[in-house]
Design a protein around this motif. Structure first.
Motif, short mmCIF file in Angstrom:
data_model
loop_
_atom_site.label_atom_id
_atom_site.label_comp_id
_atom_site.label_asym_id
_atom_site.label_seq_id
_atom_site.Cartn_x
_atom_site.Cartn_y
_atom_site.Cartn_z
N PRO A 90 0.81 -1.22 0.00
CA PRO A 90 0.00 0.00 0.00
C PRO A 90 0.84 1.27 0.00
O PRO A 90 0.91 2.00 0.98
N TRP A 91 1.49 1.54 -1.12
CA TRP A 91 2.35 2.72 -1.22
C TRP A 91 1.53 4.00 -1.02
O TRP A 91 0.35 4.07 -1.39
N THR A 92 2.17 4.99 -0.45
CA THR A 92 1.56 6.31 -0.30
C THR A 92 2.39 7.41 -0.94
O THR A 92 1.91 8.52 -1.13
N ASP A 93 3.62 7.09 -1.29
CA ASP A 93 4.52 8.06 -1.90
C ASP A 93 4.39 7.96 -3.41
O ASP A 93 4.68 6.92 -4.01
N VAL A 94 3.97 9.06 -4.05
CA VAL A 94 3.76 9.03 -5.50
C VAL A 94 5.07 8.78 -6.24
O VAL A 94 5.06 8.31 -7.38
N ARG A 95 6.20 9.06 -5.61
CA ARG A 95 7.49 8.81 -6.25
C ARG A 95 7.78 7.33 -6.37
O ARG A 95 8.68 6.92 -7.10
N ILE A 96 7.01 6.52 -5.65
CA ILE A 96 7.14 5.07 -5.73
C ILE A 96 6.05 4.47 -6.61
O ILE A 96 6.31 3.65 -7.48
N GLY A 97 4.83 4.91 -6.39
CA GLY A 97 3.70 4.23 -7.01
C GLY A 97 3.27 4.72 -8.36
O GLY A 97 2.50 4.05 -9.05
N THR A 98 3.76 5.89 -8.81
CA THR A 98 3.31 6.43 -10.09
C THR A 98 4.33 6.27 -11.20
O THR A 98 4.16 6.85 -12.27
N ARG A 99 5.35 5.51 -10.98
CA ARG A 99 6.35 5.25 -12.01
C ARG A 99 5.86 4.13 -12.94
O ARG A 99 5.14 3.23 -12.52
N HIS A 100 6.31 4.15 -14.20
CA HIS A 100 5.96 3.06 -15.12
C HIS A 100 6.48 1.73 -14.57
O HIS A 100 5.79 0.72 -14.59
N ASN A 101 7.71 1.77 -14.14
CA ASN A 101 8.30 0.68 -13.37
C ASN A 101 9.42 1.29 -12.54
O ASN A 101 9.51 2.52 -12.46
N ARG A 102 10.27 0.49 -11.95
CA ARG A 102 11.32 1.05 -11.10
C ARG A 102 12.67 0.44 -11.47
O ARG A 102 13.46 0.05 -10.62
N ILE A 103 12.96 0.38 -12.79
CA ILE A 103 14.25 -0.09 -13.24
C ILE A 103 15.33 0.88 -12.76
O ILE A 103 15.12 2.10 -12.75
N ASN A 104 16.47 0.36 -12.36
CA ASN A 104 17.45 1.25 -11.74
C ASN A 104 18.90 0.98 -12.14
O ASN A 104 19.81 1.57 -11.56
N HIS A 105 19.13 0.12 -13.13
CA HIS A 105 20.51 -0.11 -13.58
C HIS A 105 20.46 -0.93 -14.86
O HIS A 105 19.46 -1.61 -15.14
N ILE A 106 21.52 -0.83 -15.64
CA ILE A 106 21.71 -1.73 -16.78
C ILE A 106 23.19 -2.06 -16.86
O ILE A 106 24.06 -1.20 -16.68
N GLY A 107 23.48 -3.33 -17.06
CA GLY A 107 24.86 -3.79 -17.21
C GLY A 107 24.89 -5.02 -18.07
O GLY A 107 23.85 -5.51 -18.55
N GLU A 108 26.07 -5.56 -18.30
CA GLU A 108 26.22 -6.75 -19.14
C GLU A 108 26.78 -7.90 -18.32
O GLU A 108 27.70 -7.72 -17.51
N LEU A 109 26.22 -9.08 -18.55
CA LEU A 109 26.72 -10.27 -17.87
C LEU A 109 28.18 -10.52 -18.27
O LEU A 109 28.53 -10.40 -19.45
N PRO A 110 29.05 -10.88 -17.31
CA PRO A 110 30.47 -11.07 -17.61
C PRO A 110 30.75 -12.46 -18.19
O PRO A 110 31.60 -13.21 -17.67
N ASP A 111 30.01 -12.83 -19.27
CA ASP A 111 30.19 -14.19 -19.81
C ASP A 111 30.32 -14.19 -21.33
O ASP A 111 30.21 -15.25 -21.96
N ASP A 112 30.57 -13.00 -21.91
CA ASP A 112 30.74 -12.86 -23.36
C ASP A 112 29.49 -13.24 -24.16
O ASP A 112 29.57 -13.45 -25.37
N SER A 113 28.34 -13.31 -23.51
CA SER A 113 27.11 -13.66 -24.22
C SER A 113 26.45 -12.45 -24.86
O SER A 113 25.57 -12.60 -25.71
#
Length: 763
Positions: A68-91
């Motif tokens: 039951p979020w009450t903070d719009v900064r949490i609940g009104t986002r499309h999603n909450r993605i927060n990082h992007i990186g690459e797996l260290p396996d050459d894939s």
């Protein structure tokens, strides 16, 4: 909403630097020293000619918090993605964590769920506190062989589980941070199957500033001391403002920890403590600690070249967003100091340079920083809409970007850089921070808030094995790849002879990130104005001059989509008026100028005037003015006028244009207007598109009681834009129109200056 104009930004950097740090300009910020007498507030980032070209790379699925979020900064986002990186396996597979629970893999830009972290933990919590949920993921450098990766997530404060440090009290509020080791049966699989074990569990007293990031040093090679060791950025739980927890070596809060996932000599036996950690063996100290004295260590990374320095973006409490170079044993001083400032919680609205005693404690200071002071008329204890997002030193092949540490303000979405070679913690000089321009692939200059269509961007950064740079935003769940750089001059779009007179300026392309129904002042007064009744909807895709793509839409109640009059401004009911506009107290002259376009029924039926823009008097009820552009009835005919008052209790004088107002403001056409008021001589003037407008005074005699001095020595009650009463009182004199590039100056500009300002905007 799009942003392509920097029309005031260039002057803002220099004016704000002079306002906030009188001894510095933005150009000399790199020469700022530390210790007593040092400039207490760094200048705002200065605009750069370097720009990034962003290509939309991927769109991640929508998600929601699990409570039951009450903070719009949490609940009104499309999603909450927060990082992007690459797996260290050459894939070539990229990974993206979503605080709401899923770990995604990206292949050919298409996302798929690798692991639903939320589903693995019955007490998973992703709705209390901005950083709650599935915070981060770190893949072991030998993931391709051992299949191991690590996650951090938050759980309910009462969730069962053995605390890493025995004796912690059970709490009914706050969150627990949990670090888990996962072992994949098949590291090449696109969906996880395997086992897991808990490494670390800590119960915070608060619900913010928990564990933000965990990661391995990707520059460490087998055999290096740092190889295979996991770093944990542990916040102060929100309680550093009340006690000295970040300084206590017996507590992990407000620290960076370094642990060995393969070891067993921790308090819970689940991980090891490297014997090269700086406080190992010190009585009463946790051997896991690598560095101390932090409030909210948000994002860290290592330079892939150079000396492989570790850089941390640290979110400040009151005034400073900082980048630190992190070494073992560092102490960043929180909560004794914030950056180079003496921090006292009971007086946090006033910050002073460090005392000599603080300077002698050997704290480590930022290698780069920028101000996050709140606007002048916003509570210093409220969210100011600023927070640093640490980034990466670019070591790829983007022209002009190599060797630059790219980071930004995660709330506003502004993207900055500092030259990595200047990020030296053994120097008293901080690196200069510059704001980069942003472009879409068509070449249109934009702001990050325009890419996402939201004043709060929630910006993060990431890289891949090719050292490409990515930007991502929770607001839309979108990831962009930086595909090129561009060079473009930064417009110097305030006439040089008017720069010192500029008090407030609004281009309607700078929503206040803490509340985007306010607009940020691009002048030195830092006075927020409110977009009344329409909020963010009032910023429209339009531009009055080259480079501007946003304007402010005003409406009468009769034509408004909300059924209420759309107007803007700010009002202070206190008799002391608005301190941020104090330069208008006793001013010998005022100029009000900007762009206007009529785009509806004017005047609104039932009204015989049309409000444009002005500065209120010191005793105003929201309607009385010191200097105003408006259309009013003069001898039974609607006229464009400059209407002013020298004394708060005195009469007004009106200078009316002779030409019909429809000729001066034809429907659907942008027109630049200026009104000047010289209170020492009692003269006023009107200008249209840089040329003086013939007119006449409507009141005989000397209604201003001119005596060679300026206005009443009182602060204005505020600024009005559109219909009367910016405090949203009675509708009066509504305007169905658009405005752009409003400027309020504390002197009467000359005819030549007005003409030059108009020409400058048309370049």
């Amino acid at each position: 909403m799009r942003k392509a104009s920097w029309w005031v930004s260039a002057v803002t950097a220099s004016v704000l630097a002079a306002t906030l740090t009188p001894s510095l300009t933005s150009a000399s910020a790199e020469d700022a020293g530390s210790g007593p007498g040092a400039p207490p507030i760094p200048p705002d980032p200065s605009p750069s000619t370097l720009g990034l070209v962003l290509e939309e790379y991927a769109q991640l699925p929508a998600s929601t918090p699990n409570g039951p979020w009450t903070d719009v900064r949490i609940g009104t986002r499309h999603n909450r993605i927060n990082h992007i990186g690459e797996l260290p396996d050459d894939s070539g597979r990229l990974y993206v964590p979503d605080l709401n629970g899923n770990l995604y893999l990206l292949e050919d830009r298409q996302p798929s769920v690798y692991l639903d972290v939320k589903a693995q933990f019955p007490e998973f919590l992703a709705w209390r506190g901005l950083g709650s949920g599935f915070g981060f993921v770190a893949f072991h450098p030998e993931f391709a062989e051992n299949g191991k990766f690590y996650t951090t997530h938050t759980e309910n404060p009462t969730a069962p589980g053995e605390q890493t440090y025995p004796g912690q009290p059970l709490r009914s509020s706050g969150v627990q941070s949990v670090v888990t080791e996962w072992t994949a049966d098949d590291p090449t699989a696109d969906t996880f199957s395997g086992s897991s074990r808990e490494l670390f569990r800590y119960r915070f007293a608060g619900q913010i500033h928990a564990i933000q990031q965990i990661d391995f040093n990707p520059t460490a090679e087998p055999g290096d001391d740092d190889y295979g060791l996991l770093y944990l950025a542990v916040g102060d739980g929100g309680y550093g403002v009340e006690n000295d927890i970040p300084q206590r070596l017996s507590d992990p809060s407000g620290k960076i920890l370094r642990i060995d996932p393969a070891g067993t000599d921790s308090p819970n036996g689940a991980y090891g403590i490297p014997d090269t950690n700086p406080w190992v063996g010190e009585p009463g100290a946790l051997g896991e600690i690598w560095a101390i004295g932090m409030r909210d260590p948000h994002r860290f990374s290592w330079d892939a070249e150079g000396k492989h320095e570790m850089f941390l973006g640290h979110i400040g409490q009151r005034a400073i967003e900082a980048v630190y170079e992190v070494d073992g044993g560092d102490d960043f001083g929180w909560p004794d100091v914030e950056s180079r400032l003496d921090y006292q919680n009971d007086t946090q609205c006033r910050l002073d340079p460090m005392t000599e005693e603080q300077a002698a404690k050997g704290y480590d200071f930022p290698v780069a920083s920028y101000a996050h002071e709140t606007p002048a008329n916003w509570s210093c204890n409220a969210d100011s809409g600023h927070a640093i997002s640490g980034g990466h030193v670019h070591r790829g092949d983007l022209p002009g970007l190599k060797g630059k540490y790219v980071f930004g303000d995660l709330v506003k979405g502004e993207v900055y850089y500092a030259t990595a070679a200047h990020l030296r913690d053994d120097s008293d000089r901080e690196a200069t921070v510059q704001e980069m321009q942003l472009y879409d692939t068509s070449g249109t200059r934009m702001r990050m808030s325009d890419f996402v269509g939201d004043g709060r961007v929630d910006l993060r950064f990431g890289t891949d094995s090719d050292r490409s740079l990515y930007l991502l935003a929770k607001a839309t769940g979108t990831i962009w790849k930086v595909v090129d750089t561009r060079r473009a001059p930064v417009p110097q779009d305030v006439e040089p002879t008017l720069q010192d007179a500029l008090v407030a300026a609004y281009d309607f392309e700078h929503p206040f990130a803490a509340n985007d129904s306010y607009e940020v002042d691009q002048g030195p007064s830092r006075t927020l104005i409110r977009l009344v009744n329409g909020g963010e909807q009032m910023r429209v895709d339009d531009g009055a001059y080259p480079g501007s793509l946003n304007a402010l839409q005003l409406h009468s109640a009769a034509e408004s989509p909300t059924g209420q009059a759309w107007k803007a401004g700010i009002y202070e009911s206190d008799a002391d008026g608005m301190a941020s506009l104090s330069r208008f107290a006793g001013a010998e002259g005022i100029t009000v100028m900007g762009w206007f376009k009529m785009d509806g029924t004017n005047p609104t039926p039932g009204y015989n005037a049309i409000g444009l823009a002005g500065v209120l008097s010191g005793n105003s009820d929201g309607h009385g003015v010191r200097a105003l552009l408006e259309l009013i009835q003069v001898n039974g005919e609607l006229k464009l006028v400059a209407l002013g008052r020298r004394l708060d209790t005195g009469s007004s004088q009106t200078f009316a244009a002779s030409a019909p107002w429809q000729e001066l403001l034809p429907d659907g056409e942008w027109v630049h207007l200026a009104a000047t008021f010289d209170y020492t001589t009692g003269t006023m003037a009107l200008y249209r598109n840089g040329e003086a407008v013939d007119g006449f005074y409507t009141n005989a005699g000397d209604p201003w009681q001119v005596d060679g001095t300026g206005t009443s020595p009182t602060n204005p009650r505020g600024i009005k834009i559109g219909g009367s009463f910016p405090q949203n009182g009675t509708e009066r004199n509504p305007c169905n129109c658009r405005m752009d590039g409003l400027m309020f100056l504390d002197e009467a500009a000359s005819a030549a200056e007005v003409a030059r300002q108009h020409r400058r905007l048309l370049r």
